[in-house]
Structure formats: C-alpha cells, structure tokens
Motif scaffolding. Structure first.
Motif, PDB file in Angstrom:
ATOM      1  N   LEU A 144      22.366  26.525   7.017  1.00  0.00           N
ATOM      2  CA  LEU A 144      21.089  27.234   6.827  1.00  0.00           C
ATOM      3  C   LEU A 144      20.708  27.192   5.350  1.00  0.00           C
ATOM      4  O   LEU A 144      21.543  27.502   4.493  1.00  0.00           O
ATOM      5  CB  LEU A 144      21.219  28.695   7.270  1.00  0.00           C
ATOM      6  CG  LEU A 144      20.982  28.996   8.746  1.00  0.00           C
ATOM      7  CD1 LEU A 144      21.285  30.469   9.032  1.00  0.00           C
ATOM      8  CD2 LEU A 144      19.548  28.693   9.157  1.00  0.00           C
ATOM      9  N   PRO A 145      19.489  26.760   5.021  1.00  0.00           N
ATOM     10  CA  PRO A 145      19.093  26.748   3.608  1.00  0.00           C
ATOM     11  C   PRO A 145      18.999  28.165   3.037  1.00  0.00           C
ATOM     12  O   PRO A 145      18.811  29.128   3.793  1.00  0.00           O
ATOM     13  CB  PRO A 145      17.719  26.072   3.617  1.00  0.00           C
ATOM     14  CG  PRO A 145      17.317  25.910   5.022  1.00  0.00           C
ATOM     15  CD  PRO A 145      18.442  26.296   5.927  1.00  0.00           C
ATOM     16  N   ASP A 146      19.132  28.288   1.705  1.00  0.00           N
ATOM     17  CA  ASP A 146      19.173  29.639   1.106  1.00  0.00           C
ATOM     18  C   ASP A 146      17.776  30.189   0.876  1.00  0.00           C
ATOM     19  O   ASP A 146      17.266  30.243  -0.228  1.00  0.00           O
ATOM     20  CB  ASP A 146      19.994  29.640  -0.195  1.00  0.00           C
ATOM     21  CG  ASP A 146      19.411  28.708  -1.229  1.00  0.00           C
ATOM     22  OD1 ASP A 146      18.668  27.791  -0.828  1.00  0.00           O
ATOM     23  OD2 ASP A 146      19.682  28.884  -2.425  1.00  0.00           O
ATOM     24  N   ARG A 147      17.181  30.637   1.975  1.00  0.00           N
ATOM     25  CA  ARG A 147      15.876  31.293   1.910  1.00  0.00           C
ATOM     26  C   ARG A 147      16.045  32.690   2.494  1.00  0.00           C
ATOM     27  O   ARG A 147      16.530  32.843   3.622  1.00  0.00           O
ATOM     28  CB  ARG A 147      14.836  30.532   2.745  1.00  0.00           C
ATOM     29  CG  ARG A 147      14.544  29.134   2.238  1.00  0.00           C
ATOM     30  CD  ARG A 147      13.562  28.425   3.147  1.00  0.00           C
ATOM     31  NE  ARG A 147      14.049  28.340   4.519  1.00  0.00           N
ATOM     32  CZ  ARG A 147      13.511  27.572   5.464  1.00  0.00           C
ATOM     33  NH1 ARG A 147      12.456  26.842   5.197  1.00  0.00           N
ATOM     34  NH2 ARG A 147      14.009  27.538   6.680  1.00  0.00           N
ATOM     35  N   ALA A 194      23.951  37.293  -2.388  1.00  0.00           N
ATOM     36  CA  ALA A 194      25.039  36.735  -3.201  1.00  0.00           C
ATOM     37  C   ALA A 194      26.204  36.250  -2.334  1.00  0.00           C
ATOM     38  O   ALA A 194      27.107  35.561  -2.817  1.00  0.00           O
ATOM     39  CB  ALA A 194      25.518  37.790  -4.193  1.00  0.00           C
ATOM     40  N   LEU A 195      26.185  36.601  -1.036  1.00  0.00           N
ATOM     41  CA  LEU A 195      27.245  36.119  -0.137  1.00  0.00           C
ATOM     42  C   LEU A 195      27.046  34.649   0.232  1.00  0.00           C
ATOM     43  O   LEU A 195      27.960  33.989   0.714  1.00  0.00           O
ATOM     44  CB  LEU A 195      27.268  36.949   1.157  1.00  0.00           C
ATOM     45  CG  LEU A 195      27.660  38.417   1.001  1.00  0.00           C
ATOM     46  CD1 LEU A 195      27.486  39.155   2.318  1.00  0.00           C
ATOM     47  CD2 LEU A 195      29.111  38.523   0.522  1.00  0.00           C
ATOM     48  N   TYR A 196      25.831  34.152   0.022  1.00  0.00           N
ATOM     49  CA  TYR A 196      25.503  32.787   0.470  1.00  0.00           C
ATOM     50  C   TYR A 196      26.422  31.710  -0.111  1.00  0.00           C
ATOM     51  O   TYR A 196      26.920  30.847   0.643  1.00  0.00           O
ATOM     52  CB  TYR A 196      24.024  32.493   0.172  1.00  0.00           C
ATOM     53  CG  TYR A 196      23.577  31.148   0.701  1.00  0.00           C
ATOM     54  CD1 TYR A 196      23.297  30.962   2.050  1.00  0.00           C
ATOM     55  CD2 TYR A 196      23.442  30.062  -0.159  1.00  0.00           C
ATOM     56  CE1 TYR A 196      22.898  29.738   2.541  1.00  0.00           C
ATOM     57  CE2 TYR A 196      23.040  28.828   0.327  1.00  0.00           C
ATOM     58  CZ  TYR A 196      22.763  28.670   1.678  1.00  0.00           C
ATOM     59  OH  TYR A 196      22.362  27.443   2.161  1.00  0.00           O
ATOM     60  N   PRO A 197      26.713  31.729  -1.435  1.00  0.00           N
ATOM     61  CA  PRO A 197      27.609  30.681  -1.968  1.00  0.00           C
ATOM     62  C   PRO A 197      28.982  30.698  -1.288  1.00  0.00           C
ATOM     63  O   PRO A 197      29.599  29.648  -1.119  1.00  0.00           O
ATOM     64  CB  PRO A 197      27.729  31.040  -3.458  1.00  0.00           C
ATOM     65  CG  PRO A 197      26.528  31.867  -3.755  1.00  0.00           C
ATOM     66  CD  PRO A 197      26.191  32.592  -2.494  1.00  0.00           C
ATOM     67  N   THR A 214      27.914  33.520  11.115  1.00  0.00           N
ATOM     68  CA  THR A 214      27.958  34.921  11.565  1.00  0.00           C
ATOM     69  C   THR A 214      28.065  35.886  10.385  1.00  0.00           C
ATOM     70  O   THR A 214      27.890  37.087  10.545  1.00  0.00           O
ATOM     71  CB  THR A 214      29.130  35.167  12.548  1.00  0.00           C
ATOM     72  OG1 THR A 214      30.356  34.922  11.860  1.00  0.00           O
ATOM     73  CG2 THR A 214      29.041  34.282  13.772  1.00  0.00           C
ATOM     74  N   ALA A 215      28.361  35.350   9.195  1.00  0.00           N
ATOM     75  CA  ALA A 215      28.438  36.215   8.006  1.00  0.00           C
ATOM     76  C   ALA A 215      27.087  36.304   7.295  1.00  0.00           C
ATOM     77  O   ALA A 215      26.988  36.949   6.245  1.00  0.00           O
ATOM     78  CB  ALA A 215      29.484  35.658   7.046  1.00  0.00           C
ATOM     79  N   LEU A 216      26.059  35.661   7.852  1.00  0.00           N
ATOM     80  CA  LEU A 216      24.764  35.635   7.153  1.00  0.00           C
ATOM     81  C   LEU A 216      23.847  36.761   7.645  1.00  0.00           C
ATOM     82  O   LEU A 216      23.939  37.172   8.804  1.00  0.00           O
ATOM     83  CB  LEU A 216      24.091  34.277   7.374  1.00  0.00           C
ATOM     84  CG  LEU A 216      24.841  33.109   6.726  1.00  0.00           C
ATOM     85  CD1 LEU A 216      24.207  31.785   7.123  1.00  0.00           C
ATOM     86  CD2 LEU A 216      24.869  33.255   5.206  1.00  0.00           C
ATOM     87  N   PRO A 217      22.952  37.231   6.771  1.00  0.00           N
ATOM     88  CA  PRO A 217      22.100  38.368   7.136  1.00  0.00           C
ATOM     89  C   PRO A 217      20.849  37.943   7.920  1.00  0.00           C
ATOM     90  O   PRO A 217      20.468  36.770   7.901  1.00  0.00           O
ATOM     91  CB  PRO A 217      21.693  38.936   5.772  1.00  0.00           C
ATOM     92  CG  PRO A 217      21.689  37.749   4.867  1.00  0.00           C
ATOM     93  CD  PRO A 217      22.755  36.821   5.365  1.00  0.00           C
TER      94      PRO A 217
END
Ligand SMILES: Cc1cc2nc3c(=O)[nH]c(=O)nc-3n(C[C@H](O)[C@H](O)[C@H](O)COP(=O)(O)OP(=O)(O)OC[C@H]3O[C@@H](n4cnc5c(N)ncnc54)[C@H](O)[C@@H]3O)c2cc1C
Length: 320
Positions: A144-147, A194-197, A214-217
C-alpha cells in the motif's frame, strides 16, 4: 457402446446455417453522434489531499447531437408504448414523471464507471452499497502506498452532543483547551503514520503482505473501479450527500455528483426537485398540518422525542 459416426459426416453449426437467424442489419442515427465525455478518457476531481474521483466511462457514451445521455432513459421507457424518442422537452417531461413516480428501471439503462482513491474508512461505508460492480486494489498483491487521510487543523470535528453517530462542530480556535485537543488528535495521526516504515521493512524481511497490512490504519488509502447504474447511483448520492452522512464520504459523493451532472442534466434536475430537495410527510405530520389549517397548534400525536424533533425541523422548513 462407442459412437461410431465419422467426424467428417457431422455438419458444424454456424450462425449462417441456422435458418432462425436473419442477417444483421444496422440502423444509423439521423443526427451525428457525439461523445458525452467530449473525447476524454478520464475526467477527475481531486478530493482532500490524496483522494480523487475519476469518471472513466459512461453508457451511453455516444448520443445523437443535441441530446444528453438522459435520452437512454426515454429510449427504454418508450418501449412500453412502442414509440421512439420525441422532442427534448417531451423527453424532459417523461423523465420527470418517471422519477416522480419511482418508475426506476429506465434509469438503470445508464451506467457510470469511476476510478476512486479514498481512505479505507470511507471505502468501508461505500462498499455497503451492494448494487455496484467493484474491483479493488489488492494489498495482498501489492504494497500500500504511503497516503494517509489527515484532516486540516481547522476541520477536526467534535463529537456531536445530539447525534451519537456524528461529529458536527469543529474545535474552536479561540479556546486554548479545544485547540490543544485538536492538535493532540493530529499528533496521534502522525504517530500512526510513523508505523509505515516498519510495515515496509517487515515486508522486505519476508512477512507476507497480506499479514503485514493488518498493522496499517484505516486512514490509509485504497483504490477501486466502481461501476453503477444511474438508479442505484442516485440512491447512493441521496444517502451519502445527505447531512447525516460522514463529511468525508459526502465530499466524495459531491465529486461524483459534479462529474455526472453535465452528462444527465435532466435527471439530476428532477432528482433535486423530487428527491433531495423534497420532503416526505408521515401520516401523523399530515394530520398535524391539517390541525394547523383548522387553527390548532399542529402538535404531533404520540410522544416519540425523535419523531417530534424531525417534525419541528420540517415545520421550520415549511415555515409553519
Ligand atoms: C447516514 C448513514 C448511517 C449508516 N449507519 C450504519 C450503521 O451504523 N451500521 C450499518 O451496518 N450500516 C449503516 N449504514 C449503511 C446502511 O444501513 C446501508 O447498508 C447503506 O446505506 C446501503 O444502502 P442500501 O442497502 O439501500 O444500498 P444498496 O446495497 O446499494 O442497495 C440498494 C437497494 O437495492 C436493494 N437490495 C440490494 N441488495 C439487496 C438484497 N440482497 N436483497 C434485497 N434487496 C436488495 C434494496 O432495495 C436496497 O435498498 C448507514 C448508512 C448511512 C447513509
């Protein structure tokens, strides 16, 4: 026993050998055909910082010059009477009649296909509209891109006191406590971002994408192609442009509305007149209006608080 008929003796069935079918005949339009999207393959409206709604196709795509895609509704409706398209003003009257009386199937003859990028929490509300055809970005297949959807500082909404589902007013810029609360919320969103990296790093170290996501918001963006006929799209717009819907999905619904409005202007005008701009009245409300007409106070029978509040809103709109 095996079938011993030689292959050479069996005749292939082709359309021309089927006597029930006549030869295909074409009918040309008397007027030149024009593209309802004016030759564009994509017409896009940006929504928030990272989102968009893009109209990528429409049916009918070509209409006789001087007409709009609304004509497909008339074409379908007139099959009931065995008549073809008439003058545009008669078509307008027919479309308005059909919408007013909820003759819905002719509106299903028009379709729109969109490409949309929206936050996952918006997509969750959107997907409840089951009558569309959807194909979504796969976060099992791709990263998933960081948007991230982040409201602007002045648009963080407070929990509504009257509506448990909604957020209404924004925090006041003149109240230091309220400003701090809004800032704290935006800081929380930054922390989550900040969890994305770490998500990226762990997928690079071999964690499957299907688990890592599953860790993404839910304020991350997803994308899909979404195709819907006009009847069901109008229902979507009625529900999701309404003031009871969450502001973020309303912004997307508004963009869809703005994209289709010039393509089906007659239908959209009728929809405003008979749907979003109209007001249903219950039997009790009609009795209350009659009561006002005969000099009474116009109070609603029964003591349901919510129904009474709704009646007060309608009275205000009606100037009663
Ligand atoms: C302001 C708002 C708040 C909401 N809050 C909640 C909530 O708290 N919790 C929650 O779960 N949902 C909630 N929803 C979602 C809502 O309940 C509907 O699921 C959503 O609006 C889709 O509506 P729909 O079923 O009419 O649309 P669609 O799925 O597009 O269906 C359109 C119409 O097609 C027909 N139809 C579609 N599928 C079927 C079927 N399988 N069988 C029979 N008829 C069918 C029905 O007539 C239906 O009305 C909310 C929606 C709104 C607008």
């Amino acid at each position: 026993m095996a079938d011993t008929t030689p292959i050479a003796e069996s005749k292939p069935r082709t359309p021309s050998s089927n006597t029930a079918l006549g030869a295909a005949k074409g009918v040309r339009s008397e007027s030149p055909l024009v593209d309802v999207m004016a030759g564009e393959i994509r017409r896009e409206i940006r929504v928030h910082e990272h989102g968009f709604v893009a109209l990528v196709d429409a049916m009918p795509r070509l209409v006789p010059e001087g007409q709009t895609a609304d004509s497909a509704i008339v074409q379908a409706a007139r099959v009931s009477y065995g008549q073809g398209t008439k003058k545009v003003n008669e078509d307008r009257g027919l479309i308005r009649y059909l919408l007013r009386h909820r003759h819905t199937t002719p509106f299903e003859m028009i379709e729109f296909k969109f490409h949309i990028a929206m936050p996952i929490f918006v997509a969750r509300q959107w997907i409840r509209h089951r009558t569309a055809n959807v194909n979504e970005y796969s976060a099992r297949y791709s990263i998933l891109p960081d948007r991230f959807y982040v409201p602007t500082a002045d648009s963080v909404r407070k929990q509504s006191a009257s509506n448990r589902q909604g957020g209404e007013e924004t925090f006041s810029p003149d109240d230091a406590n309220e400003v701090r609360t809004a800032e704290d919320f935006l800081a929380l969103l930054k922390d989550v971002e900040a969890l994305y990296p770490r998500y990226l790093e762990l997928t690079e170290r071999g964690v499957s994408r299907e688990l890592a996501r599953t860790a993404l918001p839910v304020n991350m963006y997803t994308e899909w192609y979404w195709k819907c006929d006009l009847h069901n799209l109008l229902r979507f717009l009625s529900l999701r442009m309404d003031s009871h819907a969450q502001q973020e999905i309303r912004d997307f619904a508004q963009a869809m509305h703005d994209l289709i409005e010039p393509i089906v202007p007659i239908t959209m005008e009728a929809w405003r007149d008979y749907d979003t701009g109209a007001m249903p009245l219950t039997r009790l409300e009609i009795e209350a209006i009659r009561d006002i007409g005969s000099g009474g106070k116009g109070e609603l029978a029964g003591d349901n608080k919510r129904e009474n509040r709704e009646w007060q809103d309608k009275r205000t709109r009606l100037g009663l």
